[in-house]
Design a protein around this motif. Sequence first.
Motif, PDB file in Angstrom:
ATOM      1  N   HIS A 151      42.076 -37.188 -84.168  1.00 16.56           N
ATOM      2  CA  HIS A 151      42.813 -36.968 -85.416  1.00 16.56           C
ATOM      3  C   HIS A 151      44.084 -36.153 -85.177  1.00 16.56           C
ATOM      4  N   ALA A 152      44.593 -36.132 -83.959  1.00 14.45           N
ATOM      5  CA  ALA A 152      45.763 -35.293 -83.673  1.00 14.45           C
ATOM      6  C   ALA A 152      46.688 -35.971 -82.678  1.00 14.45           C
ATOM      7  N   LEU A 153      47.982 -35.832 -82.944  1.00 14.15           N
ATOM      8  CA  LEU A 153      49.021 -36.301 -82.032  1.00 14.15           C
ATOM      9  C   LEU A 153      49.969 -35.148 -81.754  1.00 14.15           C
ATOM     10  N   ARG A 154      50.603 -35.199 -80.594  1.00 12.93           N
ATOM     11  CA  ARG A 154      51.599 -34.191 -80.235  1.00 12.93           C
ATOM     12  C   ARG A 154      52.962 -34.862 -80.139  1.00 12.93           C
ATOM     13  N   LEU A 155      53.919 -34.337 -80.890  1.00 12.91           N
ATOM     14  CA  LEU A 155      55.290 -34.826 -80.865  1.00 12.91           C
ATOM     15  C   LEU A 155      56.126 -33.883 -80.019  1.00 12.91           C
ATOM     16  N   GLU A 156      56.817 -34.429 -79.028  1.00  8.08           N
ATOM     17  CA  GLU A 156      57.661 -33.628 -78.143  1.00  8.08           C
ATOM     18  C   GLU A 156      59.086 -34.175 -78.180  1.00  8.08           C
ATOM     19  N   ARG A 157      60.006 -33.318 -78.590  1.00  7.59           N
ATOM     20  CA  ARG A 157      61.423 -33.712 -78.668  1.00  7.59           C
ATOM     21  C   ARG A 157      62.174 -33.077 -77.505  1.00  7.59           C
ATOM     22  N   TYR A 158      62.950 -33.909 -76.790  1.00 10.13           N
ATOM     23  CA  TYR A 158      63.656 -33.453 -75.595  1.00 10.13           C
ATOM     24  C   TYR A 158      65.165 -33.537 -75.800  1.00 10.13           C
ATOM     25  N   ALA A 159      65.867 -32.712 -75.041  1.00  9.58           N
ATOM     26  CA  ALA A 159      67.318 -32.663 -75.139  1.00  9.58           C
ATOM     27  C   ALA A 159      67.936 -33.991 -74.697  1.00  9.58           C
ATOM     28  N   PRO A 160      69.095 -34.333 -75.251  1.00  5.11           N
ATOM     29  CA  PRO A 160      69.754 -35.592 -74.871  1.00  5.11           C
ATOM     30  C   PRO A 160      70.116 -35.624 -73.390  1.00  5.11           C
ATOM     31  N   ALA A 161      70.188 -36.838 -72.872  1.00  2.00           N
ATOM     32  CA  ALA A 161      70.635 -37.074 -71.499  1.00  2.00           C
ATOM     33  C   ALA A 161      71.616 -38.234 -71.510  1.00  2.00           C
ATOM     34  N   ALA A 162      72.624 -38.168 -70.665  1.00  2.00           N
ATOM     35  CA  ALA A 162      73.634 -39.224 -70.614  1.00  2.00           C
ATOM     36  C   ALA A 162      72.994 -40.539 -70.188  1.00  2.00           C
ATOM     37  N   GLY A 163      73.320 -41.608 -70.893  1.00  4.98           N
ATOM     38  CA  GLY A 163      72.771 -42.918 -70.572  1.00  4.98           C
ATOM     39  C   GLY A 163      73.593 -43.639 -69.515  1.00  4.98           C
ATOM     40  N   VAL A 164      72.900 -44.352 -68.640  1.00  4.72           N
ATOM     41  CA  VAL A 164      73.538 -45.153 -67.602  1.00  4.72           C
ATOM     42  C   VAL A 164      72.930 -46.549 -67.634  1.00  4.72           C
ATOM     43  N   ALA A 165      73.553 -47.489 -66.951  1.00  7.62           N
ATOM     44  CA  ALA A 165      73.036 -48.852 -66.857  1.00  7.62           C
ATOM     45  C   ALA A 165      71.959 -48.907 -65.784  1.00  7.62           C
ATOM     46  N   GLY A 166      70.795 -49.366 -66.146  1.00  9.44           N
ATOM     47  CA  GLY A 166      69.713 -49.527 -65.190  1.00  9.44           C
ATOM     48  C   GLY A 166      69.532 -50.998 -64.847  1.00  9.44           C
ATOM     49  N   LEU A 167      68.271 -51.404 -64.673  1.00  7.73           N
ATOM     50  CA  LEU A 167      67.976 -52.818 -64.412  1.00  7.73           C
ATOM     51  C   LEU A 167      68.565 -53.697 -65.502  1.00  7.73           C
ATOM     52  N   ASP A 168      68.418 -53.252 -66.744  1.00  8.38           N
ATOM     53  CA  ASP A 168      68.960 -53.970 -67.893  1.00  8.38           C
ATOM     54  C   ASP A 168      70.248 -53.284 -68.329  1.00  8.38           C
ATOM     55  N   PRO A 169      71.413 -53.841 -67.999  1.00  6.13           N
ATOM     56  CA  PRO A 169      72.674 -53.157 -68.325  1.00  6.13           C
ATOM     57  C   PRO A 169      72.982 -53.114 -69.815  1.00  6.13           C
ATOM     58  N   THR A 170      72.196 -53.827 -70.624  1.00  3.23           N
ATOM     59  CA  THR A 170      72.454 -53.834 -72.061  1.00  3.23           C
ATOM     60  C   THR A 170      71.726 -52.705 -72.791  1.00  3.23           C
ATOM     61  N   MET A 171      70.913 -51.927 -72.095  1.00  3.16           N
ATOM     62  CA  MET A 171      70.197 -50.814 -72.718  1.00  3.16           C
ATOM     63  C   MET A 171      70.399 -49.560 -71.869  1.00  3.16           C
ATOM     64  N   PRO A 172      71.174 -48.566 -72.354  1.00  4.74           N
ATOM     65  CA  PRO A 172      71.389 -47.339 -71.576  1.00  4.74           C
ATOM     66  C   PRO A 172      70.083 -46.559 -71.408  1.00  4.74           C
ATOM     67  N   VAL A 173      69.851 -46.086 -70.197  1.00  3.27           N
ATOM     68  CA  VAL A 173      68.626 -45.348 -69.884  1.00  3.27           C
ATOM     69  C   VAL A 173      68.990 -44.090 -69.107  1.00  3.27           C
ATOM     70  N   ALA A 174      68.006 -43.216 -68.947  1.00  2.00           N
ATOM     71  CA  ALA A 174      68.207 -41.998 -68.163  1.00  2.00           C
ATOM     72  C   ALA A 174      66.897 -41.627 -67.485  1.00  2.00           C
ATOM     73  N   GLN A 175      67.001 -41.192 -66.230  1.00  2.00           N
ATOM     74  CA  GLN A 175      65.866 -40.628 -65.514  1.00  2.00           C
ATOM     75  C   GLN A 175      66.130 -39.136 -65.346  1.00  2.00           C
ATOM     76  N   VAL A 176      65.256 -38.337 -65.919  1.00  2.00           N
ATOM     77  CA  VAL A 176      65.465 -36.890 -65.962  1.00  2.00           C
ATOM     78  C   VAL A 176      64.343 -36.215 -65.173  1.00  2.00           C
ATOM     79  N   ALA A 177      64.727 -35.474 -64.142  1.00  5.17           N
ATOM     80  CA  ALA A 177      63.717 -34.831 -63.295  1.00  5.17           C
ATOM     81  C   ALA A 177      62.955 -33.746 -64.040  1.00  5.17           C
ATOM     82  N   ARG A 178      63.661 -32.932 -64.817  1.00  4.06           N
ATOM     83  CA  ARG A 178      63.028 -31.850 -65.578  1.00  4.06           C
ATOM     84  C   ARG A 178      63.601 -31.860 -67.001  1.00  4.06           C
ATOM     85  N   PRO A 179      63.038 -32.670 -67.875  1.00  3.13           N
ATOM     86  CA  PRO A 179      63.590 -32.748 -69.232  1.00  3.13           C
ATOM     87  C   PRO A 179      63.429 -31.427 -69.977  1.00  3.13           C
ATOM     88  N   GLU A 180      64.434 -31.106 -70.772  1.00  5.72           N
ATOM     89  CA  GLU A 180      64.432 -29.860 -71.542  1.00  5.72           C
ATOM     90  C   GLU A 180      63.707 -30.071 -72.871  1.00  5.72           C
TER      91      GLU A 180
END
Length: 346
Positions: A151-180
């Motif tokens: 009966h419980a969920l945890r919501l975690e909001r993280y700081a923005p990260a700059a988007g780059v083109a990954g495998l799919d260049p039409t959707m910006p993504v980011a890989q963050v080693a230590r998200p804030e």
Amino acid sequence: MTLPLTEDQRMLQDAAQRFLADRHPPAVARGAAGREADARLALWADIAAQGWPALLAPTASDGLGLGLREAWIVAEAAGRHLLSLPLVANMVVLPTLCEAGLEGAPAQWARTMMEGGAYFADAALRPDGSAFFEGAGDGVPALAVRNIGPHALRLERYAPAAGVAGLDPTMPVAQVARPELLDRIDVQVNAGTWRRLRTRLCLLRSAELLGAASAALDMAAAYARERRQFDRAIGANQAIKHRLADDWMALDDARLAGMAAASAHDAGDSSADRDSLYVPLLAVEGGRRAAQNAIQVHGAMGVTWECDVHLYLKRVLRLSASLHAEASCAELLERIWEGAAEEGAA
């Protein structure tokens, strides 16, 4: 169960196709990773004005209170037009934010999303503490939802990260080693909320995949009618037309399975969970083959950057990887067999 679209659903489908064809053609999708934050937010505001993020949100929270079949229609259109915003992830999480209550941060996030003021990147957290953000960009916070109890969920909001083109260049993504981490909120929800959230996400990602694969198939069929060799269209050759026909049937089978699962989910049918297992299995298998064959039909042109068909292949491959991260084909088959065995025993 009737699968044909109702008049309202056909109107929604037509409206989604017209809007995205006008506002998000392939030329816009190509430059998604490098678009300015203001341009992405303006597009989200226009999408919110259509009511799409709030499709599944309850009317008590100012949502539209519609079902998964309507959400499927919009998700498939988003895939067909390579929408560069994480609409599906936001559409799925919004009812959970509304369920958290009418006050507090989750309710404020929900109102802002529905009003077009902001959206969330979809955060996938990894065991090593890193994170993968889908739909990342400057000024776009990421949201992760965790199951911490029945009966419980945890919501975690993280700081923005700059988007780059990954495998799919039409959707910006980011890989963050230590998200804030910006916020961590535990919310009480009804039993089954987590299961419904994951089922909806799986089905709508499958719809998006099928939309992209269908667009690739349409491009291949159009090219096969136009390209001529030995004074006739190459689509007249059995090696091509039979392959395209097989791909159309595979995508149609997956779409019918998806619509049936969505209808069962909307009706609260006990078979909804079982039916939803078939959808990613059929969508991934049929979608990948259709997109790959579309490249082959285009021949040497199909492997050039200028040919849009590769954009659809990359969208299909990214969504396939996302669906396989939830459950591989072998795991889905095992769960289907186990469910059939339980039904047989009953």
